[in-house]
Design a protein around this motif. Structure first.
Motif, short mmCIF file in Angstrom:
data_model
loop_
_atom_site.label_atom_id
_atom_site.label_comp_id
_atom_site.label_asym_id
_atom_site.label_seq_id
_atom_site.Cartn_x
_atom_site.Cartn_y
_atom_site.Cartn_z
N GLU A 232 45.87 40.04 46.08
CA GLU A 232 45.19 39.86 44.81
C GLU A 232 45.17 41.18 44.06
O GLU A 232 44.98 42.24 44.66
CB GLU A 232 43.76 39.36 45.02
CG GLU A 232 43.66 37.99 45.64
CD GLU A 232 42.23 37.53 45.79
OE1 GLU A 232 41.32 38.33 45.48
OE2 GLU A 232 42.02 36.38 46.20
N PRO A 234 46.25 43.23 39.87
CA PRO A 234 46.85 43.14 38.54
C PRO A 234 48.37 43.02 38.59
O PRO A 234 48.99 43.29 39.63
CB PRO A 234 46.43 44.46 37.89
CG PRO A 234 46.33 45.41 39.05
CD PRO A 234 45.82 44.60 40.20
N ILE A 236 50.52 40.62 38.78
CA ILE A 236 51.00 39.83 39.91
C ILE A 236 52.48 39.48 39.77
O ILE A 236 53.25 39.56 40.74
CB ILE A 236 50.16 38.54 40.05
CG1 ILE A 236 48.79 38.87 40.63
CG2 ILE A 236 50.85 37.52 40.94
CD1 ILE A 236 48.82 39.44 42.02
N ASN A 257 45.75 34.20 40.33
CA ASN A 257 45.76 35.66 40.27
C ASN A 257 46.13 36.28 41.60
O ASN A 257 45.86 37.47 41.84
CB ASN A 257 44.37 36.17 39.84
CG ASN A 257 44.04 35.77 38.42
OD1 ASN A 257 44.90 35.77 37.55
ND2 ASN A 257 42.78 35.40 38.19
N SER A 258 46.75 35.51 42.48
CA SER A 258 47.13 36.04 43.79
C SER A 258 48.57 35.67 44.11
O SER A 258 49.17 34.82 43.46
CB SER A 258 46.19 35.51 44.88
OG SER A 258 46.36 34.11 45.04
#
Length: 306
Positions: A232, A234, A236, A257-258
């Motif tokens: 997880e 920024p 990504i 977001n992962s």
């Protein structure tokens, strides 16, 4: 041990130069909800048709419900409920009229009573006089299942029965399947949905006609050898592009977001991820591989050489 309802060995089927099914061996036990998985064109439908006597294998042998699949296909058909991929009932007949037609094919005694009971069991009473062509996908599915169960089969073969059906209808359908299994009916069902695969007690995966793995969901996860990490942080998508350049990261899949990063070489995968561990913006957690991870890995290993 449970009685084997289906037991086949090295079934093969060719259409011209194309091998649709290649030396497939399967055992399905009484009361199983057996999930049959694989990509489009993998040989699932052909295998199902071999099992119920609609096709004769070019090679191999086996039994279904105690009958020889080569020489006793007629007996198998009378004791199996087969739900095809496509809706196959008369759209200009009502639900009741369609079911009465099916009951006549099976020469059922007390026909109207049997049809009424099937309609009640699957919650079709208030729609029984509705034309089949006017039904939604979920209600068509219930009609098809009711028709399959009219003659009280010991085995259900369901070929992608929930394709194109909304999530609530799929859930309702699977509740019916589990109720049938609890009453002793054996179910073999092909599906593309991983949430449905998780509701089966045993699974088999076929690709390009080859049976690549079989077992319980947990056994398939265990034998895959996959290691999965969740990342997880920024950027990504940029991170995903960078990780995909490494052979050790065999699967890199964004989830919101992962990222889910999987591979079979845990040491090599850890080495790839190490440079990012020093970045406080990223959070790492080892995760349990999912069935979807396993099936994507199996698909990537299969090659159509025929």
């Amino acid at each position: 041990m449970s009685e084997a309802v289906i037991q086949v060995k090295e079934l093969s089927k060719h259409f011209g130069s194309k091998t649709a099914v290649n030396k497939v061996s399967l055992t399905v036990n009484q009361g199983d909800i057996f999930g049959f998985l694989g990509p489009n064109g993998s040989g699932k439908t052909t295998t199902i048709r071999l099992l119920c006597g609609l096709l004769t294998p070019d090679h191999g042998e086996g039994h279904c419900l105690g009958y020889d699949i080569r020489t006793q296909a007629t007996q198998i058909k009378r004791e199996v409920g087969y739900m095809t991929q496509r809706f196959s009932f008369y759209e200009d007949l009502t639900i009741r009229e369609n079911l009465e037609f099916v009951a006549r094919i099976y020469a059922m005694r007390r026909l109207k009573t049997a049809v009424t009971k099937a309609i009640e069991n699957l919650g079709l009473t208030h729609r029984q006089h509705q034309l089949a062509g006017a039904l939604s996908g979920g209600w068509k599915q219930r009609l098809a299942l009711a028709a399959c169960m009219l003659h009280r089969p010991r085995l259900l073969l369901l070929d992608e029965p929930t394709a194109g059906v909304d999530p609530q209808a799929r859930r309702d359908f699977w509740d019916e399947i589990h109720a049938l299994a609890s009453s002793g009916v054996t179910v073999l069902v092909s599906t593309h949905y991983m949430d449905e695969a998780e509701r089966c007690n045993r699974l088999a995966y076929i690709s390009h006609g080859d049976l690549m793995a079989a077992g319980t969901p947990q056994e398939l996860i265990d034998i895959s050898g996959l290691v999965t990490w969740t990342l997880e942080g920024p950027n990504i998508h940029e991170l995903a592009r960078e990780l995909r350049q490494s052979p050790a990261a065999q699967q890199v899949v964004p989830f919101g977001n992962s990222l889910h990063v999987s591979g079979t070489d845990s040491v090599a995968l850890a080495r790839v991820l190490d440079p990012f561990r020093h970045n406080p913006d990223y959070r790492f957690q080892e995760a349990k591989p999912s069935l979807e991870d396993v099936f994507i890995d199996l698909t990537s290993r299969s090659v159509d050489t025929r």
